[in-house]
Design an enzyme around this catalytic site. Structure first.
Site, PDB file in Angstrom:
ATOM      1  N   GLY A  97       0.809  -1.204   0.000  1.00 14.30           N
ATOM      2  CA  GLY A  97       0.000   0.000   0.000  1.00 14.30           C
ATOM      3  C   GLY A  97       0.844   1.257   0.000  1.00 14.30           C
ATOM      4  O   GLY A  97       0.645   2.149   0.815  1.00 14.30           O
ATOM      5  N   VAL A  98       1.777   1.341  -0.948  1.00 11.86           N
ATOM      6  CA  VAL A  98       2.715   2.460  -0.947  1.00 11.86           C
ATOM      7  C   VAL A  98       3.173   2.760  -2.371  1.00 11.86           C
ATOM      8  O   VAL A  98       3.270   1.870  -3.205  1.00 11.86           O
ATOM      9  CB  VAL A  98       3.929   2.141  -0.036  1.00 11.86           C
ATOM     10  CG1 VAL A  98       4.717   0.962  -0.559  1.00 11.86           C
ATOM     11  CG2 VAL A  98       4.832   3.344   0.156  1.00 11.86           C
ATOM     12  N   VAL A 147       5.195   0.891  -7.440  1.00 11.74           N
ATOM     13  CA  VAL A 147       3.944   0.882  -6.685  1.00 11.74           C
ATOM     14  C   VAL A 147       3.803  -0.491  -6.058  1.00 11.74           C
ATOM     15  O   VAL A 147       4.005  -1.518  -6.713  1.00 11.74           O
ATOM     16  CB  VAL A 147       2.719   1.205  -7.564  1.00 11.74           C
ATOM     17  CG1 VAL A 147       2.560   0.214  -8.709  1.00 11.74           C
ATOM     18  CG2 VAL A 147       1.446   1.264  -6.716  1.00 11.74           C
ATOM     19  N   GLU A 148       3.519  -0.500  -4.762  1.00 13.35           N
ATOM     20  CA  GLU A 148       3.198  -1.735  -4.047  1.00 13.35           C
ATOM     21  C   GLU A 148       1.693  -1.729  -3.828  1.00 13.35           C
ATOM     22  O   GLU A 148       1.186  -1.152  -2.863  1.00 13.35           O
ATOM     23  CB  GLU A 148       3.942  -1.776  -2.712  1.00 13.35           C
ATOM     24  CG  GLU A 148       5.446  -1.888  -2.844  1.00 13.35           C
ATOM     25  CD  GLU A 148       5.952  -3.258  -2.456  1.00 13.35           C
ATOM     26  OE1 GLU A 148       5.119  -4.129  -2.151  1.00 13.35           O
ATOM     27  OE2 GLU A 148       7.177  -3.443  -2.467  1.00 13.35           O
ATOM     28  N   PHE A 149       0.954  -2.360  -4.752  1.00 13.23           N
ATOM     29  CA  PHE A 149      -0.502  -2.315  -4.670  1.00 13.23           C
ATOM     30  C   PHE A 149      -1.014  -3.315  -3.628  1.00 13.23           C
ATOM     31  O   PHE A 149      -0.388  -4.345  -3.370  1.00 13.23           O
ATOM     32  CB  PHE A 149      -1.144  -2.597  -6.032  1.00 13.23           C
ATOM     33  CG  PHE A 149      -0.929  -3.999  -6.542  1.00 13.23           C
ATOM     34  CD1 PHE A 149      -1.774  -5.034  -6.167  1.00 13.23           C
ATOM     35  CD2 PHE A 149       0.111  -4.276  -7.418  1.00 13.23           C
ATOM     36  CE1 PHE A 149      -1.578  -6.325  -6.635  1.00 13.23           C
ATOM     37  CE2 PHE A 149       0.313  -5.568  -7.901  1.00 13.23           C
ATOM     38  CZ  PHE A 149      -0.538  -6.593  -7.505  1.00 13.23           C
TER      39      PHE A 149
END
Length: 447
Positions: free
Chosen positions: A288-289, A398-400
């Site tokens: 989330g980041v 992106v860390e989805f």
């Protein structure tokens, strides 16, 4: 959402491992046993081919009614079929890397949009998906988004990703940047993970494998790029064991040498071939980041000579905060304008992902997650510093998503999480493209 240095450490403390499970830190025991306390493997993997051997193009959630269910996770077969379906429907240029994987798979990609007609001249933005095998949904997020973008352009419509709406003008502006993409950069690893549900991270190259130890197969591709690859020598001694690993049994084993793997050579080949690239996004899960350069140490814009190329600072990188008493004071140089542009694009992306379904994404410099060596995003940005003749490429990751703690592998999302991830990445990718368009697509090495 802008984070101060102190706040960054506090907010991101729970994310300390992100792409890694807690037991996989390089400094801890290797050869770990994967969690198999449950048969829950998250959203099912597709068994048929919903794209009918490349004759049907995928459409994501941005061009379909709210509540649309896209069903199962894309299998490796469907990822290729979806890609061919897009190429057939929208007639864009496709290509294959000259480097075959250990299992003889082809790494394929496409080029869409842009304003010029030259084969290597147009694309300014590079999306890479599925470099880590177990991060399920990476390829899906990219292919469904591109399907939305191309469909909306053709039908003269906009896009809606939950709480985020885009006009047709936005769609055309996003496409005008020119996009090159690899939807499946670790095909061997993804195929193995989908077949075995073993939470597999690396590729499947057995070159350094230890007989009888299955965990020692493969290389962590996101530690294999030529950016501070020789981490034991280049990072501070107390930090180096957490940066990567020389042990083939470790999840972060960085390989025999930088670019030892055909998968990482393929990504470099894209950057070399499409010489006007200026923006790079690597798609990962699940923290989330949204991250921007650098990942080696905290940024600074005042001391140009304090940088990854300067051997004076070998053995001092990665320690945050610094240790003046031990004579270690190091930060990674980034031009102030670059820094501002990176944070602007990343913040726009994070805010849009927040708005899509209401989950909160942090935005920060990569090193605040944890220091790394040999990562794709840092390699992308470092190229023009090492060779000023090369075009500058801003690097992002992106860390989805936020993980499925009930599953045997937390990287396997639930159907609900899969749906949320698609909405969030769709909005985030749009903002990334719009930021690239607004900030600049020029050829100059610096602004």
């Amino acid at each position: 959402m802008k984070l101060s240095r102190a706040a960054s450490f506090l907010c991101l403390a729970p994310l300390a491992h992100a792409c890694l499970l807690p037991e996989e830190s390089a400094h801890e025991s290797v050869g770990v046993v994967r969690r198999q306390t449950t048969n829950n493997t998250g959203i099912p993997i597709g068994k048929a081919d919903r794209f009918n051997d490349g004759t049907i193009a995928p459409r994501g959630l941005g061009t379909q009614p709210p509540g649309t269910d896209l069903g199962t996770l894309l299998s490796v077969k469907e990822i290729e079929s979806a890609f061919r379906g897009l190429a057939k429907e929208y007639s864009f240029e496709t290509f294959a890397s000259p480097f075959k994987t250990y299992e003889n798979a082809t790494i394929f990609g496409g080029k869409i949009g842009g304003n010029s007609k030259g084969k290597s001249e147009s694309p300014r933005v590079f999306f890479n998906a599925a470099i880590h095998a177990r991060e399920r949904g990476s390829s899906d997020n990219l292919l469904y988004f591109l399907g939305d973008l191309l469909y909306a352009n053709k039908q003269n419509t906009g896009l809606v990703y939950g709480g985020r709406t885009y006009t047709n003008d936005d769609v055309r502006k996003a496409l005008s940047t020119g996009i090159v993409f690899l939807p499946l950069s670790n095909p061997d690893g993804v195929a193995w993970d989908q077949a075995t549900n073993t939470c597999w991270r690396k590729n499947r190259n057995p070159a350094a494998a230890i007989p009888g130890n299955a965990n020692s197969i493969g290389i962590d591709l996101n530690r294999n790029f030529d950016f501070l690859w020789d981490f034991p020598r280049l990072f501070a001694p107390t930090v180096a064991p957490n940066v990567a690993s020389n042990d083939p049994r470790a999840a972060t084993y960085h390989g025999a040498s930088a670019f030892s793997e055909p998968e990482t050579r393929s990504i470099r080949w894209v950057m070399d071939t499409f010489t006007k690239l200026r923006w790079f996004m690597d798609i990962h899960a699940y923290a989330g980041v949204v991250l921007y350069n650098w990942g080696s140490d905290e940024n600074q814009a005042k001391k140009q000579g304090m940088n990854f190329l300067n051997s004076t600072y070998d053995g001092e990188r990665g320690l945050m905060p610094d240790s003046p008493a031990a004579g270690i004071v190091y930060s990674e140089y980034v031009p102030s304008r670059d820094w501002a542009d990176k944070t602007y694009a990343a913040m726009r992306m994070g805010n849009a992902m927040d708005a899509a379904v209401g989950r909160h994404y942090e935005v920060t410099q990569s090193a605040y997650l944890y220091p790394t060596s040999g990562a794709s995003d840092d390699y992308a940005y470092s190229r023009s510093f090492a060779n000023p003749k090369l075009n500058k490429i801003h690097g992002f990751t992106v860390e989805f998503g936020f993980g499925n703690q009930a599953a045997s592998c937390a990287f396997y999302p639930t159907p609900e999480q899969y749906h949320q991830n698609l909405l969030e990445t769709g909005a985030g990718f749009m903002e990334f493209l719009l930021s690239a368009s607004e900030i600049g697509l020029g050829d100059r090495g610096s602004y």
